[in-house]
Every structure is written in structure tokens, then in C-alpha cells.
Design an enzyme around this catalytic site. Structure first.
Site, PDB file in Angstrom:
ATOM      1  N   ASP A   1      10.724   2.715  -2.135  1.00 36.52           N
ATOM      2  CA  ASP A   1       9.368   2.229  -2.348  1.00 36.52           C
ATOM      3  C   ASP A   1       8.553   3.516  -2.327  1.00 36.52           C
ATOM      4  O   ASP A   1       8.336   4.093  -1.262  1.00 36.52           O
ATOM      5  CB  ASP A   1       8.921   1.293  -1.213  1.00 36.52           C
ATOM      6  CG  ASP A   1       7.521   0.773  -1.473  1.00 36.52           C
ATOM      7  OD1 ASP A   1       6.664   1.561  -1.918  1.00 36.52           O
ATOM      8  OD2 ASP A   1       7.280  -0.421  -1.230  1.00 36.52           O
ATOM      9  N   HIS A   2       8.143   3.983  -3.499  1.00 33.71           N
ATOM     10  CA  HIS A   2       7.606   5.353  -3.527  1.00 33.71           C
ATOM     11  C   HIS A   2       6.311   5.488  -2.726  1.00 33.71           C
ATOM     12  O   HIS A   2       5.925   6.587  -2.358  1.00 33.71           O
ATOM     13  CB  HIS A   2       7.455   5.861  -4.970  1.00 33.71           C
ATOM     14  CG  HIS A   2       6.269   5.340  -5.703  1.00 33.71           C
ATOM     15  ND1 HIS A   2       6.234   4.086  -6.244  1.00 33.71           N
ATOM     16  CD2 HIS A   2       5.059   5.899  -5.974  1.00 33.71           C
ATOM     17  CE1 HIS A   2       5.056   3.896  -6.820  1.00 33.71           C
ATOM     18  NE2 HIS A   2       4.319   4.978  -6.670  1.00 33.71           N
TER      19      HIS A   2
ATOM     20  N   HIS B   1       4.796  -2.374  -2.339  1.00 29.79           N
ATOM     21  CA  HIS B   1       3.857  -1.359  -1.834  1.00 29.79           C
ATOM     22  C   HIS B   1       2.780  -1.930  -0.903  1.00 29.79           C
ATOM     23  O   HIS B   1       2.502  -1.372   0.156  1.00 29.79           O
ATOM     24  CB  HIS B   1       3.152  -0.656  -2.996  1.00 29.79           C
ATOM     25  CG  HIS B   1       4.073  -0.201  -4.089  1.00 29.79           C
ATOM     26  ND1 HIS B   1       5.290   0.376  -3.839  1.00 29.79           N
ATOM     27  CD2 HIS B   1       3.940  -0.236  -5.436  1.00 29.79           C
ATOM     28  CE1 HIS B   1       5.867   0.683  -4.998  1.00 29.79           C
ATOM     29  NE2 HIS B   1       5.069   0.316  -5.983  1.00 29.79           N
TER      30      HIS B   1
HETATM   31  C1  BG6 Z   1       4.840   1.180  -9.560  1.00 24.87           C
HETATM   32  C2  BG6 Z   1       4.474   0.036 -10.469  1.00 24.87           C
HETATM   33  O1  BG6 Z   1       5.717   0.733  -8.573  1.00 24.87           O
HETATM   34  O2  BG6 Z   1       3.675   1.701  -8.969  1.00 24.87           O
HETATM   35  C3  BG6 Z   1       3.478   0.478 -11.521  1.00 24.87           C
HETATM   36  O3  BG6 Z   1       5.637  -0.469 -11.116  1.00 24.87           O
HETATM   37  C4  BG6 Z   1       2.293   1.147 -10.876  1.00 24.87           C
HETATM   38  O4  BG6 Z   1       3.053  -0.603 -12.318  1.00 24.87           O
HETATM   39  C5  BG6 Z   1       2.737   2.218  -9.888  1.00 24.87           C
HETATM   40  O5  BG6 Z   1       1.512   1.726 -11.897  1.00 24.87           O
HETATM   41  C6  BG6 Z   1       1.557   2.764  -9.111  1.00 24.87           C
HETATM   42  O6  BG6 Z   1       1.966   3.869  -8.394  1.00 24.87           O
HETATM   43  P1  BG6 Z   1       0.954   5.001  -7.970  1.00 24.87           P
HETATM   44  O7  BG6 Z   1       1.766   5.957  -7.169  1.00 24.87           O
HETATM   45  O8  BG6 Z   1       0.402   5.595  -9.235  1.00 24.87           O
HETATM   46  O9  BG6 Z   1      -0.124   4.325  -7.195  1.00 24.87           O
END
Ligand code: BG6
Length: 492
Positions: free
Chosen positions: A179-180, A242
Site C-alpha cells: 500500500d504505497h 489507503h
Molecule cells: C493509487 C490509485 O493506488 O493511488 C490511483 O490506484 C491514485 O488511482 C493513486 O491516483 C494516488 O496516489 P498518490 O500517491 O498520487 O496520492
């Protein structure tokens, strides 16, 4: 004491894809530049396309050059990269890959350590994991770990099925579900802000906190991901993972130790305490929206339904706002509001903790309310914290206080060099630290919470609100808070 560099081969499935190019290659490059990893590593890209290693290396070079300000030592860096054309269903592909890995293990002295990183279409996750085991690729003198990108299933039953397939080949402690958001510096700082400051933790409960708001807004639309997004929507794409992860970190009890198991078990408790929303109550707690046409600065933006690979009558939500309640002693009665959407007015992820009003108003005119104290945790694009307090301005004779900001944004941390989320996560995986990855229990509980909401929406039990592109979402989301006497705090 300098830490020994981790040694491993990283096999990237889906190495010709967007994630590899935008995030993974630059992150590995930064790890090398920052001397987190030394010479004992190799990256093997596998995908269907019949590329050669040279083509692959030049793709890696392009990716670094287009994403980094400086790109020195590129030739030496890319010499660690190899390409292997691959058919995920063909056993001989795995056997050939194993041959290459064994050879590279000798060349780079990686001690039999292997990371299999699945950055590709999820329908193949189970097949690949099982074949890796069956064809002996996990059978080495070192360790093997499986990194899995989202989506981890589409709902609880599909996630469970996927998990079973993977677990036939890998143990839970070998599985690193990405989960980045958990790799973001300021998401990791939620725990530090809470548990390392005497100022906050005593107030961190329903006696002093009125509500907590978590916003993750994006300017971008669905872009070229229409096909995926039509089957996902914002609830599955952002909330199930997230947003709930951030809520868990905000609400968890202090762990007894900073170990993976202790932290995870506290997060799991929060997810278990989330009050389930029954299908018939969904519209009282959740708002879904879809972007219509609109404008941002001087750019005209098309409606979601006019995007590529999107149905003309699509009912997919590109925006979700929700009110979450956590039924435990600490949080009873405190709403956690979340909202996330595409094509909104700002790219911003922020947490606002609103403290309760003081018991008596001495500094404001009768009938006016003293602005509440707010703690704002800026996750991105800027990083830091802001504390909104009330103070009197000297020149103001009225004796009325004004909101002032104690602002530690941007310079709170050395913002410019903050590592990419993926850089930290890859490094954690190489070192065997699974703290910032999602355990199966968290995935399962998150789906159990989210499933009745998507069920209700699929059955048309709640309206799909529209919002103009470039706005902060539908009016209905404001009403959700208004009913509780609250309001969204601006994210800009
Ligand atoms: C991803 C989603 O997990 O997170 C995308 O699949 C989204 O749709 C992205 O744009 C958002 O990540 P960040 O790091 O740009 O907030």
C-alpha cells in the site's frame, strides 16, 4: 555502525509497464545512489514483450533520465538489469527464468535471496505465485519474498481466493502487500507525531477531539485507466486501502513495541472496531460522486463518462466521502470523515484533527464562536504539520483573538530529499521489514467494511451525485458534515 547492504535479486513481473517505469526503476536507482544497496543486486525484468536485455536497459535509462534531476553512473547501474521474455502460464518460462536467476546469483553474490515483485494484471498473481514454487524458483539457500501490488481482490471473497492461492506457495511472513501510502514519509510520521509528543497523545481521544478529517484529492482524472477504473471506482481504488490505512494509524492504540507484529495488531484492532455500515444505511454515512465536465485554471475538462473506455451511462464513483465511527473507548462518538476523488480542485493529502471547543468564550463577540484548534498533518505535496491556535494581535484593541498558525510545513523535514514511497518500501522488503505492508487480516477487515457499501451502490440504493471537474466534490458531502454541526476544513 554502518549497516550491511541487503543482497538480493529483484524479479519484476510486468517490467514493461507503467509502474516499473515511473516508480520502481527510479526507486532502485535512488537506493543505489544513496548507498542503501551496494553491488550485490540484480534486477530481472519479465514480461510478455520480446525485448532484449539491451532494449530493457535503455528503457530503464530513459526512466531514470526522465524522472531524476541527476542521472550519473547510469551505465554501471543498468548493467545490473536483465530481461527475460515470459509467458506466465508456461512452465518452461519458469525453468528458464530459474536458470538465469541461478547464474545471476553467482555473478552478483546475492546469497540465493529473491524478491518476486508482481507489478502486473492481478488475474495472474495466483498462477505466478504457484508456478514459482512448483518450478523450484523459491527453493534456494536464501530467502524468497513475494511483493504484490494492489488491487488485492475485488471484494472479500475474491481477496480470500487470491490469498489462498498465494498462501499455497508463500507463508504470510514472505508476502509483502504494497500500500504505497504506507511508504510516504508523513504517513509514517503519524505514529511519531502521536507517540513521541507529550503534547498530543493525552488529548488524542473523544474527550478533546471533535472529529478527524482525512482528504486525498487528485487533480488528475481517470486518464488511460478507464478499463480498470470502471470495475473499481474510488471506493475500491482508494478507500479500501489507503484511506482506511490512514484511519487505522490515526486511531490505533500505542503499540507496546515498534515491531511489525505489535503495530499490525493495533491497526487490526481499529479495523475490527469500525462500525459496520449496513446496506440500507449506506446513504446516511457515505456519499458517492462522479465528475462531470468542468474547468481547472484555463483548461476545459471532459466528464468521466466521456473518458476513454468508460461507459456512457457509467455508475462508477470517482469520488467518495464517508463518515466512519470507531466503537471503542477512545473514539466513541468521534466521527472520522474521509473523502477522496479524482478531478478535484487540488492535489492534496491532508489530515485535519479538530479539537473540541473551549468551554467558555472570553475573546470573541457574543454569538461568535472561537475558531477551533486544528492539527493539520500535510502528507503531500507539501510535508509537515500546522497547528492552528488562537492568539491576540497586539494592535487589535478589541481584545479579540485571531487564529494563528504554527507552521512546520516544508521545513519540518528535509522535504526536497524525502525518499519516494517506493524507495522505502523496496528497501524495507530487501531487509525483511514488513511493518509498512498490509497483513492479510487488515486486507480482509477492510474488504468486510467496504463490501456492503459497494453492494448497496450496485443495487442503486444511493444516488450518484455529480460534481464539476475542478471542484472539491459534490455538495452532498458538505451536508454529511453539516448534519453533525461540522464542516470540511480547506485543504489549500
Ligand atoms: C493509487 C490509485 O493506488 O493511488 C490511483 O490506484 C491514485 O488511482 C493513486 O491516483 C494516488 O496516489 P498518490 O500517491 O498520487 O496520492
Amino acid at each position: 555502525m554502518t549497516q550491511e547492504h541487503p543482497k538480493s535479486i529483484i524479479v519484476i513481473f510486468g517490467a514493461t509497464g507503467d509502474l516499473a517505469k515511473r516508480k520502481l526503476f527510479p526507486s532502485i536507482y535512488r537506493l543505489v545512489q544513496n548507498e542503501k544497496i551496494g553491488k550485490n543486486f540484480a534486477v530481472v525484468g519479465v514480461a510478455r514483450r520480446p525485448w532484449t536485455t539491451d532494449e530493457f536497459r535503455s528503457n530503464v535509462s530513459d526512466s531514470i533520465q526522465s524522472s531524476m534531476k541527476e542521472s550519473k553512473d547510469l551505465e554501471e547501474f543498468t548493467s545490473h538489469f536483465y530481461y527475460h521474455p515470459f509467458d506466465v502460464t508456461n512452465p518452461s518460462s519458469y525453468l528458464e527464468l530459474n536458470g538465469l536467476l541461478t547464474e545471476l546469483d553467482g555473478t552478483y553474490q546475492t546469497e540465493g535471496n529473491r524478491i518476486f515483485y508482481l507489478a502486473m494484471a492481478p488475474e495472474f498473481f495466483g498462477t505466478i505465485a504457484q508456478n514459482l514454487k512448483k518450478e523450484g524458483l523459491t527453493d534456494t539457500n536464501g530467502w524468497s519474498r513475494l511483493v504484490i501490488e494492489k488491487p488485492f481482490g475485488h471484494d472479500l471473497p475474491s481477496a480470500r481466493k487470491l490469498n489462498q492461492e498465494i498462501r499455497e506457495a508463500f507463508n504470510e511472513n514472505q508476502i509483502y502487500r504494497i500500500d504505497h501510502y504506507l511508504g510516504k514519509e508523513m504517513v509514517q510520521n503519524i505514529e511519531v507525531i502521536r507517540f513521541a509528543n507529550a503534547l498530543f497523545e493525552p488529548l488524542w481521544n473523544n474527550r478533546y477531539i471533535s472529529n478527524i478529517q482525512v482528504t486525498s484529492s487528485e487533480i488528475l482524472g481517470v486518464e488511460d485507466r478507464g478499463r480498470y477504473y470502471e470495475n473499481s471506482g474510488a471506493l475500491r481504488d482508494m478507500v479500501q486501502n489507503h484511506m482506511l490505512q490512514m484511519v487505522a494509524l490515526l486511531a490505533m492504540e500505542p503499540p507496546i513495541k515498534l515491531t511489525t507484529d505489535e503495530i499490525r495488531s493495533e491497526k487490526v484492532k481499529v479495523l475490527r472496531a469500525l462500525r459496520a455500515v449496513a446496506e440500507d444505511e449506506v446513504s446516511q454515512y457515505f456519499i458517492r460522486g462522479q465528475y462531470g465536465a468542468g474547468q481547472l485554471e484555463d483548461k476545459q475538462l471532459v466528464a468521466y463518462r466521456d473518458e476513454n473506455n468508460v461507459d456512457d451511462n457509467s455508475q462508477t464513483e470517482t469520488y467518495v466521502a464517508g463518515k466512519l465511527l470507531i466503537d471503542n473507548f477512545r473514539w466513541a462518538g468521534v466521527p472520522f470523515y474521509i473523502r477522496t476523488g479524482k478531478r478535484m480542485a487540488a492535489k492534496s493529502t491532508k489530515i485535519v484533527v479538530q479539537f473540541k471547543d473551549i468551554p467558555m468564550n472570553l475573546y470573541y463577540k457574543k454569538g461568535e464562536t472561537v475558531p477551533p484548534n486544528l492539527l493539520i498533518i500535510h502528507i503531500q505535496p507539501e510535508e509537515g504539520i500546522t497547528l492552528q491556535l488562537n492568539a491576540k494581535k497586539d494592535e487589535d484593541e478589541s481584545g479579540i483573538s485571531k487564529p494563528v498558525k504554527l507552521d512546520l510545513s516544508n521545513n519540518f523535514l528535509d522535504g526536497i530529499n524525502t525518499p519516494e514511497a517506493y524507495e522505502k518500501l523496496i528497501y524495507d522488503c530487501m531487509r525483511g521489514d514488513a511493518t509498512n505492508f498490509t497483513h492479510w487480516d487488515e486486507v480482509a477487515l477492510s474488504w468486510s467494511f467496504v463490501d456492503p457499501i459497494s453492494e448497496a451502490w450496485t443495487k442503486g440504493k444511493a444516488a450518484l451525485a455529480s460534481y464539476p471537474s475542478g471542484s472539491m466534490g459534490p455538495k452532498e458531502a458538505d451536508d454529511l458534515l453539516k448534519e453533525d454541526g461540522n464542516q470540511w476544513w480547506p485543504v489549500n
